[in-house]
Design an enzyme around this catalytic site. Structure first.
Site, PDB file in Angstrom:
ATOM      1  N   HIS A 157      -9.574 -14.246   6.164  1.00  0.00           N
ATOM      2  CA  HIS A 157      -8.902 -13.949   7.368  1.00  0.00           C
ATOM      3  C   HIS A 157      -7.931 -12.426   6.380  1.00  0.00           C
ATOM      4  O   HIS A 157      -7.128 -11.506   7.487  1.00  0.00           O
ATOM      5  CB  HIS A 157      -8.006 -14.182   8.026  1.00  0.00           C
ATOM      6  CG  HIS A 157      -8.178 -15.560   8.750  1.00  0.00           C
ATOM      7  ND1 HIS A 157      -9.163 -15.104  10.254  1.00  0.00           N
ATOM      8  CD2 HIS A 157      -8.209 -16.832   8.652  1.00  0.00           C
ATOM      9  CE1 HIS A 157      -9.084 -16.546  10.847  1.00  0.00           C
ATOM     10  NE2 HIS A 157      -9.260 -17.612   9.288  1.00  0.00           N
ATOM     11  N   SER A 278      -9.906  14.653  -6.106  1.00  0.00           N
ATOM     12  CA  SER A 278      -9.624  15.172  -5.172  1.00  0.00           C
ATOM     13  C   SER A 278      -9.039  16.482  -5.270  1.00  0.00           C
ATOM     14  O   SER A 278      -8.740  16.824  -6.288  1.00  0.00           O
ATOM     15  CB  SER A 278      -8.137  14.456  -4.223  1.00  0.00           C
ATOM     16  OG  SER A 278      -7.417  15.285  -3.566  1.00  0.00           O
ATOM     17  N   LYS A 284      -5.531  11.052  -7.761  1.00  0.00           N
ATOM     18  CA  LYS A 284      -7.108  10.413  -6.804  1.00  0.00           C
ATOM     19  C   LYS A 284      -7.955   9.432  -8.100  1.00  0.00           C
ATOM     20  O   LYS A 284      -8.315  10.779  -8.735  1.00  0.00           O
ATOM     21  CB  LYS A 284      -6.829  11.080  -5.765  1.00  0.00           C
ATOM     22  CG  LYS A 284      -5.928  11.389  -4.621  1.00  0.00           C
ATOM     23  CD  LYS A 284      -5.589   9.917  -4.681  1.00  0.00           C
ATOM     24  CE  LYS A 284      -6.829   9.132  -2.985  1.00  0.00           C
ATOM     25  NZ  LYS A 284      -7.107  10.215  -2.219  1.00  0.00           N
ATOM     26  N   GLU A 291     -18.142   4.479  -0.709  1.00  0.00           N
ATOM     27  CA  GLU A 291     -17.896   5.037   0.467  1.00  0.00           C
ATOM     28  C   GLU A 291     -19.316   5.245   1.157  1.00  0.00           C
ATOM     29  O   GLU A 291     -19.609   4.844   2.808  1.00  0.00           O
ATOM     30  CB  GLU A 291     -17.235   6.058   0.712  1.00  0.00           C
ATOM     31  CG  GLU A 291     -15.762   4.834   0.103  1.00  0.00           C
ATOM     32  CD  GLU A 291     -13.778   6.875  -0.191  1.00  0.00           C
ATOM     33  OE1 GLU A 291     -13.798   6.904   0.292  1.00  0.00           O
ATOM     34  OE2 GLU A 291     -14.295   6.692  -1.379  1.00  0.00           O
TER      35      GLU A 291
END
Ligand code: ARG
Length: 458
Positions: A157, A278, A284, A291
């Site tokens: 979970h 970024s 970043k 992804e």
């Protein structure tokens, strides 16, 4: 006009729109080499059977090898008005060797020709996937061995559950990708039969030798039924199901890489080679490849759904709908391959932040199960009661704002008088991990044994 190769009965040309919807050359030129291989095998068989002369076969074969050369050097001019790769190659053969080229298509149809080319292409895709999966498995095994002792939290979970090792976690993916490898091998074995010689749908009256062309193209045997030979695309569906499932596995690992990379987790680092920046936020460091893998699953799953849907209402034998089998299969294969390569790169690159993982493994009372197990194993308390006692100890720890092993003995004994000082032995994350020696469990010795077993099997 070149398109007149097969348009003897027609008086006029196609409209532009008809040509545009009909042509497959923009994508089926990817099967050019398979088309030439199939034609060479067919022509040689025709000559061995005395259906065409040896001289004609030699002319055809040398023309085809010129065409192969032209295509691989990028000099071949593909033409949309010639519809597909089969007509493009045959028309060029006419340019090169004249009327003899017309003998190549004896006892053959584009229906068994395209079925053969596509099967050869999909067989190669199986082999490429087999190779890349093997490489991914070896990479995972190396990292799992290296980190058989690296403690990290295991989750259910998405909540801290029990401590595990990074090696054990990676070995879970070895199992998944190992099943993918067995699926692609299984499918390859089933698909490796030759449709060539089925002709349009009913076979041919020429005395062809289908065993010979099957052997020449490294198929195990000819397909038994001519209708099935030209109508079957199961092999592409099986490839796409394998590819979809493998993409799902890649995507789950990618999702974990994304989570682990988040500064909130900070479980792993990826080097500059595998991260992007970024345009506005200078701090970043983004795991874009992970992804993208997660994002690209949709293309592959979509291709599987697309092919199943395209096939489901088709009567036997060939219908032009089936031309739609290729683009999505090609796209799925190149997607799977780049994703496997990216995953191999990220898995070999990533560096676990061991201290951080170990600390996180102890958070959230992750050794509560060990405490309950200790009460049962060493004090003889039934597990349900041990679970209840441990729950009260967790509450006590939360109340004091400490971890389980930081509760003093007298406070533990206030919850249950049977608890002794020995309990502290099972409360550390290392103790927890080392104690999970049941078959398939996370104990480092188990993980190392599994790594060795996989290396033997691969
Ligand atoms: N371009 C076609 C395909 O991709 C080749 C087969 C054409 N056969 C036919 N009878 N029109 O499937």
């Amino acid at each position: 006009d070149k398109c007149m190769l097969i348009r003897g009965r027609f008086a006029t040309k196609l409209t532009d729109v008809m040509e545009a919807i009909n042509a497959s050359i923009d994508f089926d030129q990817q099967m050019a080499m398979q088309d030439i291989d199939g034609s060479l095998a067919h022509s040689e068989m025709l000559s061995d059977q005395g259906i065409i002369t040896k001289e004609d076969h030699q002319l055809i074969a040398s023309g085809l090898s010129n065409i192969r050369q032209e295509i691989s050097e990028g000099k071949f001019k593909f033409s949309r008005s010639l519809e597909d790769i089969h007509m493009n190659v045959e028309s060029r053969l006419h340019d090169l060797i004249g009327m003899v080229a017309g003998r190549l298509h004896t006892a053959r149809s584009r229906n068994d020709q395209v079925a053969t080319d596509f099967r050869l292409w999909v067989r190669d895709a199986h082999d490429r996937a087999d190779e890349l999966l093997g490489e991914l498995l070896h990479t995972l095994l190396d990292r799992a061995e290296e980190h058989a002792n690296t403690v990290m939290p295991g989750f259910t979970h998405m909540q801290s559950a029990q401590p595990i090792t990074f090696g054990h976690h990676l070995m879970a993916y070895v199992e998944m990708f190992g099943r993918d490898l067995s699926r692609v091998r299984d499918s390859r074995r089933r698909m490796n039969e030759s449709p060539l010689g089925a002709a349009a749908l009913a076979g041919t009256s020429f005395m062809i030798d289908r065993d010979k062309t099957a052997r020449a193209l490294r198929f195990d045997r000819p397909m038994r039924n001519s209708l099935d030979s030209v109508s079957d695309r199961d092999f592409a569906v099986e490839y796409l199901s394998f590819a979809s499932l493998s993409m799902v596995h890649l995507s789950r690992l990618s999702e974990e890489i994304v989570l682990w990379m988040s500064p909130l987790f900070d479980f792993i680092k990826l080097s500059d080679e595998w991260t992007t920046g970024s345009s506005i936020m200078p701090q970043k460091r983004n795991p874009d490849a992970a992804e993208l893998i997660r994002g690209k699953v949709g293309r592959v799953n979509g291709s599987l759904a697309g092919l199943l849907t395209m096939m489901k209402g088709l009567p036997l034998a060939f219908s032009k709908d089936m031309q739609e089998d290729k683009e999505q299969t090609f796209d799925a294969a190149s997607t799977l391959e780049i994703c496997l390569q990216a995953m191999i790169g990220m898995v070999s690159d990533m560096q676990p932040v061991k201290e951080r993982m170990r600390t996180a493994a102890g958070l959230g009372h992750a050794t509560a199960t060990d405490l309950a197990d200790w009460l049962t194993r060493f004090i003889g308390i039934p597990f349900r009661e041990a679970h209840h006692i441990t729950g009260r100890l967790v509450r006590e720890a939360d109340h004091r704002g400490v971890s389980l092993e930081e509760i003093p003995l007298d406070a533990m004994q206030a919850v249950d008088g049977r608890i002794t000082a020995d309990v502290y032995i099972v409360l550390g994350v290392d103790n927890s991990v080392n104690s999970r020696v049941s078959f398939g469990g996370t104990a480092p010795a188990n993980v190392l044994k599994q790594v060795a077993g996989w290396r033997n099997r691969l």
